[in-house]
Design a protein around this motif. Structure first.
Motif: not given
Length: 206
Positions: A47, A158, A146-147, A141-142, A170-171, A53, A168, A50
């Protein structure tokens, strides 16, 4: 054609989730030692930076990285800019067209210092998952780690996204990305049995 790199750089000393494996790179062999080549060695969490998950990350029965459908991570994506929010839920998408959107990136601008792991960031509310599921979104995506809330142990978002079949990412680095439609390429490594994978995520704009 223009490629926009939305991946966080991996470097020694980069911020990682507190307590997780710190990123390391070193030369295992130097050209001087081997007589012909430099060969590097890396140590990192699945993790780091970027990343995606896999459901196995939070669900013992969930799919692992090598079992994921790669088509999730390549194709048209919509970028939506929702800054200055403590959290984001279904009501924040009032008036935003998600017709036909399978992949969605949310730019929150809430990770303000990329050199430090944030104390708090914009998080998602659980009601967003069924809303996006109804719209047909399959990848979310964000630009944050973490979401869920960063201090959450139950990871309700999640699980809510997983229930809707939404994967998901992330990053991502989205600070210079304008709202609109792009082509996303964010392929995970083919890691047998893994719970996640770093990705080199890019947006292609024609």
């Amino acid at each position: 054609m223009r490629l926009i790199d939305i991946s966080r750089p991996l470097y020694v000393g980069m911020p990682v989730w507190p307590g997780d494996t710190e990123y390391r790179f070193q030369l295992a062999w130097t050209k001087e030692e081997s007589g012909s080549v430099n060969v590097g060695q890396i140590l990192l969490s699945t993790h780091t930076g970027t990343h995606i998950d896999a459901p196995y990350h939070f669900d013992e029965n969930g799919k692992k990285v090598h079992e994921l459908d790669l088509s999730l991570y390549v194709g048209t994506v919509r970028v939506v800019h929702l800054p200055r929010r403590e959290s984001i839920g279904a009501s924040d998408f009032q008036g935003i067209d998600l017709e036909g959107v399978k992949r969605l990136l949310i730019r929150t601008d809430s990770w303000t210092d990329p050199a430090r792991f944030p104390q708090s960031v914009t998080f998602l509310r659980e009601d967003l998952a069924p809303f996006l599921g109804e719209k047909g979104v399959k990848l979310l995506g964000l630009d944050v780690p973490s979401v869920d809330r960063l201090d959450s142990k139950e990871l309700p978002v999640h699980h809510a996204l997983h229930k809707e079949g939404i994967h998901i990412l992330e990053g991502a680095c989205l600070s210079d990305v304008e709202e609109g439609d792009y082509e996303l390429i964010a392929l995970p490594l083919k890691l047998e049995g893994a719970d996640g994978s770093p990705v080199r995520a890019v947006l292609r704009q024609w």
